[in-house]
Write an enzyme that holds these catalytic residues in place. Structure first.
Site, PDB file in Angstrom:
ATOM      1  N   ARG A  34     -14.677  -8.703   5.204  1.00 40.11           N
ATOM      2  CA  ARG A  34     -13.260  -9.009   4.971  1.00 40.11           C
ATOM      3  C   ARG A  34     -13.017  -9.703   3.642  1.00 40.11           C
ATOM      4  O   ARG A  34     -11.942  -9.609   3.069  1.00 40.11           O
ATOM      5  CB  ARG A  34     -12.708  -9.906   6.068  1.00 40.11           C
ATOM      6  CG  ARG A  34     -12.578  -9.245   7.397  1.00 40.11           C
ATOM      7  CD  ARG A  34     -11.392  -8.299   7.447  1.00 40.11           C
ATOM      8  NE  ARG A  34     -11.235  -7.797   8.774  1.00 40.11           N
ATOM      9  CZ  ARG A  34     -10.600  -8.460   9.749  1.00 40.11           C
ATOM     10  NH1 ARG A  34     -10.055  -9.623   9.494  1.00 40.11           N
ATOM     11  NH2 ARG A  34     -10.541  -7.943  10.951  1.00 40.11           N
ATOM     12  N   ASP A 142       8.789  -5.090   7.997  1.00 39.91           N
ATOM     13  CA  ASP A 142       7.818  -6.083   7.526  1.00 39.91           C
ATOM     14  C   ASP A 142       8.408  -6.789   6.315  1.00 39.91           C
ATOM     15  O   ASP A 142       9.209  -6.197   5.594  1.00 39.91           O
ATOM     16  CB  ASP A 142       6.486  -5.415   7.156  1.00 39.91           C
ATOM     17  CG  ASP A 142       5.347  -6.416   7.098  1.00 39.91           C
ATOM     18  OD1 ASP A 142       4.578  -6.500   8.069  1.00 39.91           O
ATOM     19  OD2 ASP A 142       5.251  -7.136   6.072  1.00 39.91           O
TER      20      ASP A 142
END
Lengths: 276, 127, 170
Positions: A34, A142
């Protein structure tokens, strides 16, 4: 080099402190993969060097970026599985009865990110009610216009396609375009994406049968959470549903909701039919 | 739970078996489809088999076809884990009886999520 | 006089696609080690190499290769196997390199129309020969721990002969 125990522990502590999310030992691979984009952008030679650099001189932007990279898991399809099962096997059949007159459903994916949640819902509805002649419309919103654009494109990398998407649905609803996969037009037509900050007005969105507000309230303080929940309640039609993230609840925040359990999944229903 | 990892690459067997063991599986391995059939015939039936496509002696598609033709192996879940990435190949694999399909390269997270879809995660993690 | 027009087929495989594929592979299996740093310039490897290749059959036959400087082969394999010790048996090194070629090759193959199955990886100390009419469709030179890796995709045009993978098998 691989992440040292000390570096991993530092990251775990940081993430837990800022987000209450616990990264168990054994998740080093998750941290490593990540943080790759952040580490590369920072010019570090590897993730380990990047983390060590920030440990030595923590700065707010870097630690926030690390926490976000490790806590936003929205890139999965059918994230957490069970809520989508509950949606398809319980919520939709119940709504089919309730909306038998209009034969139409409206869903809001209120933190739609790059679109996986909205398209996952579309897949469930397409193979369900739409095939029986119902109309289903999904709105995805969003705060980031960048992810909204990506969601609109409906194009995903192979790594993204591997994340939680059942293979039979992949072959049904996607076509390869170069190294990526593209949502087919008939599914795409069911979903509309737009930029929206949850702290602003929802008046233009219309009313919904189901709202998915998953794993986004965590970013707001208590007062703002209350405000958002009360305004979300107002756009849910009588008999409608709200899904929050797995660890989230309206308890202690807004008591205008009834909670129901569908298997292990909590759903929230507006009290008093969803009217103010 | 028990898993059979079928891949001609020792490196890939190690990666997959290692990930599965971390998730709580016991693992056995085979380097091609024929060896895998032999392993199935010998021990207790695994819950899961991860199957590469391109292998010598017997490829993964043939292995899947043979397994699905055998009623004794009905409880075995088959997941292709392969670099064959075309739409048509996935269709073929599903048609042959594979239950799931993971394209290489895959992350361990992706493997976990596929197992979760199949109901084959020994520990269920909370959302 | 009309000139012969060169093959006007679209480029099914380009440098960009190869780079994306290699990057995704690296992010999936090599996230715990230093990054693979792509170079903007080609860098021919001097000295001994180890090369793994897979063939693509079908309407557009081709070959996908990964060549590494000899000294980086073992650490690369150790990284893939997540083993601390860099000194691996040769068999494991060839196997790991072969799997890298397999992963890149399979994803490249998916870009080529009407491709047949992917060949099994072949590892040798020389790059494989390719048919004289095969052309280099894509190339990526990248650096890891100061040493070089080269990924190449050779594709025959329509009607060309299948490239031969004539490296010595180990």
């Amino acid at each position: 080099m691989a992440l040292t125990t000390a570096a991993f522990d530092w990251v775990r502590t940081l993430v837990r402190k800022e987000s209450a999310i616990v990264l168990e030992p054994g998740k080093e691979y998750l941290v490593e993969s990540r943080l790759v984009p952040l580490a590369r952008a920072a010019g570090a030679t590897d993730v380990s060097a990047y983390v060590d650099g920030i440990r030595l001189r923590p700065d707010r932007r870097a630690t926030t970026a690390i926490v976000e990279a490790l806590t936003t898991n929205e890139t999965s399809w059918f994230r957490d599985g069970a809520p989508f099962q509950a949606f398809s096997t319980s919520v939709v059949p119940a709504l089919k009865q309730a909306r038998a007159a209009t034969r139409s459903l409206r869903i809001w994916s209120a933190a739609s990110s790059t679109g996986q949640e909205a398209y996952s819902l579309a897949m469930g509805l397409k193979d369900g009610v739409v095939s029986e002649g119902w109309r289903a419309e999904i709105i995805g919103t969003d705060i980031s216009s960048e992810v909204v654009e990506k969601a609109k494109a409906g194009r995903y990398s192979q790594l993204e396609m591997n994340r939680g998407l059942p293979a039979p649905l992949l072959v049904r609803h996607f076509t390869r375009v170069g190294t990526q996969w593209q949502v087919n037009d008939d599914l795409k037509r069911m979903v509309r994406f737009q930029q929206l900050n949850l702290t602003s007005s929802y008046a233009a969105l219309g009313q919904f049968d189901v709202v998915f507000l998953r794993n986004v309230l965590i970013y707001f303080d208590l007062e703002t959470k209350r405000d958002i929940l009360s305004r979300v309640r107002k756009v849910i039609k009588p008999g409608g549903y709200m899904f929050l993230g797995g660890a989230e609840t309206t308890l202690g925040v807004d008591d205008n909701w009834d909670r129901e359990l569908i298997g292990r999944v909590s759903v929230h229903r507006p009290k008093n039919g969803g009217q103010a | 739970m028990r898993a059979l990892v079928v891949d001609d690459s020792r490196a890939m067997r190690k990666i997959i078996a290692g990930a599965l063991r971390k998730l709580g599986y016991e693992t056995v391995e085979a380097a091609d489809g024929a060896e895998a059939l032999k392993v199935l015939g010998e021990g207790p039936l695994p819950d899961l088999a991860t199957v590469d496509w391109n292998m010598p002696v017997m490829d993964g598609l043939t292995f899947v076809t043979q397994v699905r033709a055998n009623r004794e192996y009905r409880a075995l879940t088959l997941m292709m884990v392969t670099t064959e990435a075309e739409h048509g190949q996935i269709v073929r694999a599903l048609a042959a009886g594979a239950h799931e399909y993971l394209i290489k390269p895959f992350t361990v997270e992706a493997l976990e999520e596929k197992l979760s879809l199949l109901g084959l995660l020994p520990e269920v993690s909370q959302a | 006089m009309t000139e012969l027009i060169e093959d006007l087929e679209p480029d099914y495989v380009e440098d960009e696609a190869l780079a994306q594929i290699v990057e995704q592979m690296w992010a999936s299996y090599f996230a715990h080690v230093e990054f693979l740093l792509p170079s903007f310039e080609p860098h021919d490897i001097d000295g001994e190499i180890l090369c793994a290749s897979v063939t693509i059959s079908g309407a557009r036959p081709g070959i996908v290769t990964v060549s590494v400087e000899k000294g980086v082969a073992s650490p690369l394999a150790a990284a893939l196997l997540q083993e601390d010790d860099d000194a691996l048996p040769a068999e494991d090194v060839y196997d790991a390199l072969g799997e890298v070629a397999n992963i890149v090759g399979g994803n490249i193959k998916a870009l080529v129309p009407d491709a047949g199955p992917l060949g099994l990886p072949v590892v040798s100390t020389a790059k494989p020969l390719h048919g004289s009419s095969g052309r280099l469709a894509a190339r990526l030179d990248a650096n890891w721990r100061g040493q070089w890796l080269t990924f190449e995709v050779w594709l025959a045009g329509a009607g060309d002969t299948t490239p031969q993978n004539t490296g010595q098998e180990h």
